[in-house]
Design a protein around this motif. Structure first.
Motif, PDB file in Angstrom:
ATOM      1  N   GLY A 157      44.794  34.628  39.557  1.00 50.32           N
ATOM      2  CA  GLY A 157      45.402  33.402  40.013  1.00 50.32           C
ATOM      3  C   GLY A 157      46.863  33.663  40.343  1.00 50.32           C
ATOM      4  N   PRO A 158      47.519  32.748  41.067  1.00 47.82           N
ATOM      5  CA  PRO A 158      48.908  32.982  41.470  1.00 47.82           C
ATOM      6  C   PRO A 158      49.861  33.149  40.299  1.00 47.82           C
ATOM      7  N   GLN A 159      49.686  32.392  39.213  1.00 48.37           N
ATOM      8  CA  GLN A 159      50.569  32.533  38.059  1.00 48.37           C
ATOM      9  C   GLN A 159      50.365  33.876  37.366  1.00 48.37           C
ATOM     10  N   GLN A 160      49.117  34.345  37.320  1.00 48.80           N
ATOM     11  CA  GLN A 160      48.857  35.658  36.727  1.00 48.80           C
ATOM     12  C   GLN A 160      49.496  36.761  37.555  1.00 48.80           C
ATOM     13  N   ALA A 161      49.468  36.621  38.888  1.00 48.00           N
ATOM     14  CA  ALA A 161      50.095  37.609  39.760  1.00 48.00           C
ATOM     15  C   ALA A 161      51.606  37.655  39.530  1.00 48.00           C
ATOM     16  N   GLU A 162      52.223  36.485  39.396  1.00 47.42           N
ATOM     17  CA  GLU A 162      53.661  36.422  39.118  1.00 47.42           C
ATOM     18  C   GLU A 162      53.966  37.065  37.757  1.00 47.42           C
ATOM     19  N   HIS A 163      53.099  36.820  36.782  1.00 53.89           N
ATOM     20  CA  HIS A 163      53.291  37.363  35.437  1.00 53.89           C
ATOM     21  C   HIS A 163      53.234  38.892  35.472  1.00 53.89           C
ATOM     22  N   LEU A 164      52.226  39.436  36.143  1.00 58.42           N
ATOM     23  CA  LEU A 164      52.098  40.889  36.225  1.00 58.42           C
ATOM     24  C   LEU A 164      53.311  41.502  36.908  1.00 58.42           C
ATOM     25  N   GLU A 176      60.219  33.890  38.563  1.00 61.61           N
ATOM     26  CA  GLU A 176      60.674  33.162  37.397  1.00 61.61           C
ATOM     27  C   GLU A 176      60.086  33.795  36.137  1.00 61.61           C
ATOM     28  N   VAL A 177      60.802  33.649  35.038  1.00 62.66           N
ATOM     29  CA  VAL A 177      60.316  34.204  33.781  1.00 62.66           C
ATOM     30  C   VAL A 177      59.107  33.399  33.318  1.00 62.66           C
ATOM     31  N   PRO A 178      57.942  34.023  33.150  1.00 63.39           N
ATOM     32  CA  PRO A 178      56.765  33.270  32.691  1.00 63.39           C
ATOM     33  C   PRO A 178      56.921  32.884  31.232  1.00 63.39           C
ATOM     34  N   PRO A 179      56.179  31.880  30.776  1.00 65.76           N
ATOM     35  CA  PRO A 179      56.225  31.532  29.353  1.00 65.76           C
ATOM     36  C   PRO A 179      55.751  32.706  28.495  1.00 65.76           C
ATOM     37  N   PRO A 181      56.418  35.945  28.029  1.00 70.09           N
ATOM     38  CA  PRO A 181      55.905  36.998  28.934  1.00 70.09           C
ATOM     39  C   PRO A 181      55.213  38.156  28.238  1.00 70.09           C
ATOM     40  N   TRP A 182      55.600  38.495  27.010  1.00 71.08           N
ATOM     41  CA  TRP A 182      54.986  39.638  26.319  1.00 71.08           C
ATOM     42  C   TRP A 182      53.985  39.205  25.253  1.00 71.08           C
ATOM     43  N   GLY A 183      53.633  37.933  25.224  1.00 71.32           N
ATOM     44  CA  GLY A 183      52.621  37.467  24.284  1.00 71.32           C
ATOM     45  C   GLY A 183      53.058  37.519  22.833  1.00 71.32           C
ATOM     46  N   LEU A 184      54.362  37.393  22.570  1.00 72.92           N
ATOM     47  CA  LEU A 184      54.835  37.481  21.190  1.00 72.92           C
ATOM     48  C   LEU A 184      54.311  36.351  20.320  1.00 72.92           C
ATOM     49  N   ASP A 185      54.025  35.222  20.931  1.00 77.55           N
ATOM     50  CA  ASP A 185      53.523  34.081  20.169  1.00 77.55           C
ATOM     51  C   ASP A 185      52.005  33.945  20.230  1.00 77.55           C
ATOM     52  N   THR A 186      51.344  34.761  21.045  1.00 77.71           N
ATOM     53  CA  THR A 186      49.909  34.572  21.249  1.00 77.71           C
ATOM     54  C   THR A 186      49.064  35.799  20.931  1.00 77.71           C
ATOM     55  N   SER A 187      49.591  37.004  21.156  1.00 73.54           N
ATOM     56  CA  SER A 187      48.825  38.231  20.947  1.00 73.54           C
ATOM     57  C   SER A 187      48.643  38.507  19.456  1.00 73.54           C
ATOM     58  N   ALA A 188      47.421  38.818  19.051  1.00 72.60           N
ATOM     59  CA  ALA A 188      47.161  39.143  17.643  1.00 72.60           C
ATOM     60  C   ALA A 188      47.950  40.380  17.221  1.00 72.60           C
ATOM     61  N   TYR A 189      48.048  41.363  18.099  1.00 75.15           N
ATOM     62  CA  TYR A 189      48.833  42.561  17.801  1.00 75.15           C
ATOM     63  C   TYR A 189      50.299  42.209  17.583  1.00 75.15           C
ATOM     64  N   GLU A 190      50.864  41.429  18.494  1.00 73.04           N
ATOM     65  CA  GLU A 190      52.282  41.090  18.389  1.00 73.04           C
ATOM     66  C   GLU A 190      52.548  40.219  17.163  1.00 73.04           C
ATOM     67  N   ARG A 191      51.625  39.320  16.857  1.00 74.52           N
ATOM     68  CA  ARG A 191      51.819  38.473  15.668  1.00 74.52           C
ATOM     69  C   ARG A 191      51.799  39.326  14.403  1.00 74.52           C
ATOM     70  N   ASP A 240      69.975  34.727  30.323  1.00 72.22           N
ATOM     71  CA  ASP A 240      70.224  33.281  30.359  1.00 72.22           C
ATOM     72  C   ASP A 240      68.989  32.457  30.029  1.00 72.22           C
ATOM     73  N   GLU A 241      67.855  32.771  30.660  1.00 71.90           N
ATOM     74  CA  GLU A 241      66.658  31.956  30.443  1.00 71.90           C
ATOM     75  C   GLU A 241      66.134  32.119  29.025  1.00 71.90           C
ATOM     76  N   PHE A 242      66.112  33.350  28.511  1.00 72.23           N
ATOM     77  CA  PHE A 242      65.655  33.535  27.137  1.00 72.23           C
ATOM     78  C   PHE A 242      66.600  32.842  26.156  1.00 72.23           C
ATOM     79  N   ARG A 243      67.889  32.851  26.466  1.00 73.85           N
ATOM     80  CA  ARG A 243      68.834  32.176  25.563  1.00 73.85           C
ATOM     81  C   ARG A 243      68.602  30.666  25.564  1.00 73.85           C
ATOM     82  N   ARG A 244      68.275  30.090  26.721  1.00 71.32           N
ATOM     83  CA  ARG A 244      67.946  28.661  26.762  1.00 71.32           C
ATOM     84  C   ARG A 244      66.707  28.366  25.924  1.00 71.32           C
ATOM     85  N   ARG A 245      65.701  29.213  26.042  1.00 69.30           N
ATOM     86  CA  ARG A 245      64.468  28.994  25.272  1.00 69.30           C
ATOM     87  C   ARG A 245      64.729  29.191  23.780  1.00 69.30           C
TER      88      ARG A 245
END
Length: 358
Positions: A157-164, A176-179, A181-191, A240-245
């Protein structure tokens, strides 16, 4: 080769490196089609990919698009794949795996080339200008490293293409920075990695009455759980964007834009410890840590990077100022998705190192 081999019907090819100009290949033999396409396309320099595609009105809305991988290591190809995703307007898009480094993809279509097709492919490649195949010591600009005999494609999908595209080309600032981006909040490995890091930091410090500065805190996926353990954690984030988040997640108080270099130069944030979590890859000079206003460094990085860069510096130039005081494997290497259900690779694992100032 797969689309060109359907020789009983016309094929419309969008030349993304030529501003989106379209070429119609009439029904004819494969070799004639390849020759026609090479004549029409011609060489394009590395800067020839436009900012957008201007598609011909004849491009059928119901047609299937075939494009380069937005995560291709060859910059012009990746850029053209990104532009195709933006221009498709809901049309189906299949992306060639191409040359994508260490990543693998959930392929939904594969075309093994028999001897005839492979011969036609190699003959076409050999008719290109030699500089397009040589790569001047780098990855060739036109072909992948191996010119595979099985062409593989996957859908996005278009959002997945932007993410990659972001994961590989974020410094270019073209997406734009995707939500998350590295799956820190969603990936079981990263968690698991973040949870192990929190436990290690807490155990190393031996309590909660400590102040920790965390440079490069990104969106706060590690900062928040560290604070929940009772530690005082001061995050910094130059992006800047990560600091806002980060500010939305934690509140704006105390969030600064300082880099590690600025923290070492200004020395305005003294702390019981500095937590340098997975950021040594971005340091031009490791010796900058000498200037940090702390006597305790908590470092996490991949085992490979520790052995190739971190450990040699601390056991060499840094040994006069820092002594090692602990090492722990936080999480072992594991296969994990980069973009859920689409792209995956081997995550390298993480090791925690403790260094105290002498």
């Amino acid at each position: 080769m797969s689309i060109l081999d359907s020789t009983e019907e016309s094929v419309c090819v969008v030349l993304t490196g030529h501003g989106g100009r379209t070429v119609t290949l009439p029904p004819e033999e494969l070799e004639a089609r390849v020759a026609r396409l090479l004549r029409e396309a011609g060489p394009v320099d590395a800067g020839g990919t436009p900012d957008s595609l201007e598609l011909s009105p004849s491009t059928a809305y119901g047609s299937v698009w075939w494009a380069h991988n937005p995560a291709d290591w060859r910059g012009p190809q990746a850029r053209s794949g990104l532009l195709a995703a933006r221009a498709a307007g809901g049309r189906p898009v299949r992306y060639a795996v191409g040359h994508a480094g260490h990543s693998q993809f959930a392929v939904d279509r594969a075309h093994p080339l028999d001897g005839r097709l492979l011969g036609a492919k190699l003959d076409a490649l050999n008719r290109l200008p030699p500089e397009l195949l040589s790569g001047d010591g780098e990855q060739p600009r036109v072909i992948t490293a191996t010119a595979p005999s099985c062409e593989q494609f996957f859908s996005l999908g278009p959002q997945q293409a932007e993410h990659l595209y972001y994961l590989l080309y974020a410094p270019l600032g073209q997406v734009e920075v995707p939500p998350d981006p590295w799956g820190l909040d969603t990936s079981a490995y990263e968690r698991e990695r973040l949870s192990a890091t929190c436990r290690w930091v807490r155990e190393t410090l031996g309590g909660t009455g400590f102040t920790v500065v965390e440079p490069g805190a990104c969106e706060g996926a590690l900062t928040a759980p560290l604070r929940e353990t009772g530690l005082t954690v001061v995050p910094t984030e130059p992006h800047d964007e990560f600091r806002r988040r980060l500010s939305r997640r934690l509140g704006p108080a105390g969030v600064t834009a300082d880099t590690v270099e600025e923290l070492a130069e200004k020395r305005h944030l003294p702390a019981d410890a500095y937590l340098l979590a997975e950021i040594f890859y971005y340091l031009d000079d490791i010796s900058v840590v000498d200037g940090l206003p702390t006597d305790l460094l908590l470092i996490t990085s991949s085992p490979e990077f520790i052995e190739s860069s971190v450990h040699p510096w601390f056991s060499g130039p840094g040994k006069e100022k820092w002594r090692p005081d602990g090492r722990r494997t936080l999480v072992p290497p594991r296969m994990d998705f980069l973009v859920d259900g689409v792209a995956y690779q081997r995550k390298r694992g993480s090791v925690g190192l403790v260094y105290r100032r002498i």
